[in-house]
Design an enzyme around this catalytic site. Structure first.
Site, PDB file in Angstrom:
ATOM      1  CG  HIS A   1       0.376  -0.011   2.332  1.00  0.00           C
ATOM      2  ND1 HIS A   1       0.596   1.423   2.920  1.00  0.00           N
ATOM      3  CD2 HIS A   1       0.428  -0.651   3.607  1.00  0.00           C
ATOM      4  CE1 HIS A   1       0.973   0.796   4.490  1.00  0.00           C
ATOM      5  NE2 HIS A   1       1.008  -0.195   4.306  1.00  0.00           N
TER       6      HIS A   1
ATOM      7  CG  HIS B   1      12.471  -2.968 -14.242  1.00  0.00           C
ATOM      8  ND1 HIS B   1      13.200  -3.856 -14.899  1.00  0.00           N
ATOM      9  CD2 HIS B   1      11.733  -3.797 -13.982  1.00  0.00           C
ATOM     10  CE1 HIS B   1      13.207  -4.614 -15.091  1.00  0.00           C
ATOM     11  NE2 HIS B   1      11.477  -4.974 -14.177  1.00  0.00           N
TER      12      HIS B   1
HETATM   13  O1  JB2 Z   1      16.245   3.531 -29.273  1.00  0.00           O
HETATM   14  C1  JB2 Z   1      15.656   2.511 -29.221  1.00  0.00           C
HETATM   15  C2  JB2 Z   1      16.698   0.927 -29.059  1.00  0.00           C
HETATM   16  N1  JB2 Z   1      17.263   0.688 -28.143  1.00  0.00           N
HETATM   17  C3  JB2 Z   1      17.994  -0.641 -28.378  1.00  0.00           C
HETATM   18  N2  JB2 Z   1      14.365   1.980 -29.792  1.00  0.00           N
HETATM   19  C4  JB2 Z   1      13.908   1.173 -30.292  1.00  0.00           C
HETATM   20  N3  JB2 Z   1      12.981   1.210 -30.925  1.00  0.00           N
HETATM   21  N4  JB2 Z   1      14.675  -0.381 -29.707  1.00  0.00           N
HETATM   22  C5  JB2 Z   1      15.590   0.014 -29.193  1.00  0.00           C
HETATM   23  N5  JB2 Z   1      16.726  -1.138 -29.013  1.00  0.00           N
HETATM   24  C6  JB2 Z   1      16.264  -2.519 -29.184  1.00  0.00           C
HETATM   25  O2  JB2 Z   1      15.515  -2.969 -27.934  1.00  0.00           O
HETATM   26  C7  JB2 Z   1      17.665  -3.047 -29.539  1.00  0.00           C
HETATM   27  O3  JB2 Z   1      17.512  -3.271 -30.619  1.00  0.00           O
HETATM   28  C8  JB2 Z   1      16.743  -4.492 -29.326  1.00  0.00           C
HETATM   29  O4  JB2 Z   1      16.299  -5.540 -29.614  1.00  0.00           O
HETATM   30  C9  JB2 Z   1      16.070  -4.225 -28.060  1.00  0.00           C
HETATM   31  C10 JB2 Z   1      16.521  -4.845 -26.595  1.00  0.00           C
HETATM   32  O5  JB2 Z   1      16.023  -6.422 -26.585  1.00  0.00           O
HETATM   33  P1  JB2 Z   1      16.488  -7.377 -25.431  1.00  0.00           P
HETATM   34  O6  JB2 Z   1      16.275  -8.366 -25.224  1.00  0.00           O
HETATM   35  O7  JB2 Z   1      18.302  -6.881 -24.848  1.00  0.00           O
HETATM   36  O8  JB2 Z   1      16.089  -5.915 -23.756  1.00  0.00           O
HETATM   37  P2  JB2 Z   1      15.360  -6.114 -23.106  1.00  0.00           P
HETATM   38  O9  JB2 Z   1      15.354  -4.760 -22.746  1.00  0.00           O
HETATM   39  O10 JB2 Z   1      13.787  -6.565 -24.919  1.00  0.00           O
HETATM   40  O11 JB2 Z   1      15.172  -6.638 -21.857  1.00  0.00           O
HETATM   41  C11 JB2 Z   1      15.344  -6.178 -20.915  1.00  0.00           C
HETATM   42  O12 JB2 Z   1      15.345  -5.963 -19.756  1.00  0.00           O
HETATM   43  C12 JB2 Z   1      14.136  -7.249 -19.242  1.00  0.00           C
HETATM   44  C13 JB2 Z   1      13.184  -5.782 -18.188  1.00  0.00           C
HETATM   45  C14 JB2 Z   1      16.547  -7.866 -20.141  1.00  0.00           C
HETATM   46  O13 JB2 Z   1      17.047  -7.656 -19.305  1.00  0.00           O
HETATM   47  C15 JB2 Z   1      15.184  -8.321 -19.727  1.00  0.00           C
HETATM   48  O14 JB2 Z   1      15.556  -9.895 -19.575  1.00  0.00           O
HETATM   49  C16 JB2 Z   1      14.763  -8.015 -18.691  1.00  0.00           C
HETATM   50  N6  JB2 Z   1      13.430  -8.828 -18.606  1.00  0.00           N
END
Ligand code: JB2
Length: 221
Positions: A141, A150
């Site tokens: 709460h 996050h």
């Molecule tokens: O400025 C951006 C940008 N910078 C990185 N714009 C857009 N549209 N995309 C961007 N990206 C993209 O984010 C990268 O090219 C990549 O495809 C994606 C990040 O993917 P990743 O799997 O490395 O991290 P995530 O952010 O999806 O997930 C992280 O955070 C979550 C909370 C991981 O640590 C996960 O395990 C976690 N659960």
């Protein structure tokens, strides 16, 4: 919103692991996915939806009639920056709240929020724009989650905890009542936080102590 309500299709910005979980939450709530934008614009399918470009396509897609987006990247600063770009292009940020999350009627939600399956957001907690309450996290709460923070999977925040803008509370950490975690701080996985955490610092351990170096990637969610 009920699963049978009609929603506008959602543009998902980011196409990594976090996007897959956000897409699951959106679909479970009755949204359809218009496509994804990623810095790597290579055409491909992610979670059964197409990557259709990078962020430079935001204005064109808005002009073509897409109006709702979600920023699905775990990096808090990037999510905040890209959220601002999407809004500047005229998009409304939707909330991806999984129907298996429990959110108190007295909690308040900003825009572009993600609340994953099994998460609990208890009475009178405020969830700021672009915040993530990840899978199975519990926020008790009167919490105050500032924009683009996050709360990682399985975190337990007791009552009256404040989490600053862009702060990360790592997977499985616990925070006792009334603690304030500063902006851009990092709490390591599994930490037990029993006192305030200053802005921009990193803590880890049981009980949590200040780290005198930048946190290694393994402490990130
Ligand atoms: O400025 C951006 C940008 N910078 C990185 N714009 C857009 N549209 N995309 C961007 N990206 C993209 O984010 C990268 O090219 C990549 O495809 C994606 C990040 O993917 P990743 O799997 O490395 O991290 P995530 O952010 O999806 O997930 C992280 O955070 C979550 C909370 C991981 O640590 C996960 O395990 C976690 N659960």
């Amino acid at each position: 919103m009920g699963a049978r309500e009609q929603h506008d299709p959602v543009l998902v910005i980011g196409a990594g692991g976090h996007a897959k979980v956000v897409i699951d939450s959106l679909r479970a709530s009755g949204f359809t996915i218009a496509g994804l934008l990623d810095a790597d614009a290579t055409p491909r399918q992610v979670a059964g939806a197409p990557v259709i470009g990078d962020d430079f396509h935001l204005p064109r897609l808005r002009a073509e009639g897409l109006s709702h987006a979600v920023v699905a990247m775990g990096d808090n600063a990037v999510r905040e920056r890209v959220g601002a770009s999407a809004r500047a292009a005229g998009f409304t940020l939707v909330n991806a709240v999984h129907p298996a999350a429990t959110v108190s009627p007295s909690a308040s939600m900003g825009e572009g929020v993600a609340v994953m399956a099994g998460a609990v957001v208890n009475a009178e907690t405020r969830v700021g724009d672009l915040a993530i309450v990840n899978t199975g996290a519990c926020v008790d709460h009167d919490g105050d989650l500032l924009p683009a923070c996050h709360i990682a999977p399985r975190v337990a925040l007791a009552g009256n905890v404040r989490v600053g803008a862009r702060a990360l509370v790592g997977v499985g950490a616990s925070v006792i009542p009334g603690v304030s975690i500063g902006a851009d701080a990092v709490v390591g996985a599994g930490a037990a936080v029993i006192g305030d955490v200053a802005a921009g610092t990193a803590v880890a351990g049981v009980p949590a102590r200040l780290l005198h170096r930048a946190p290694p990637p393994s402490l990130q969610a």
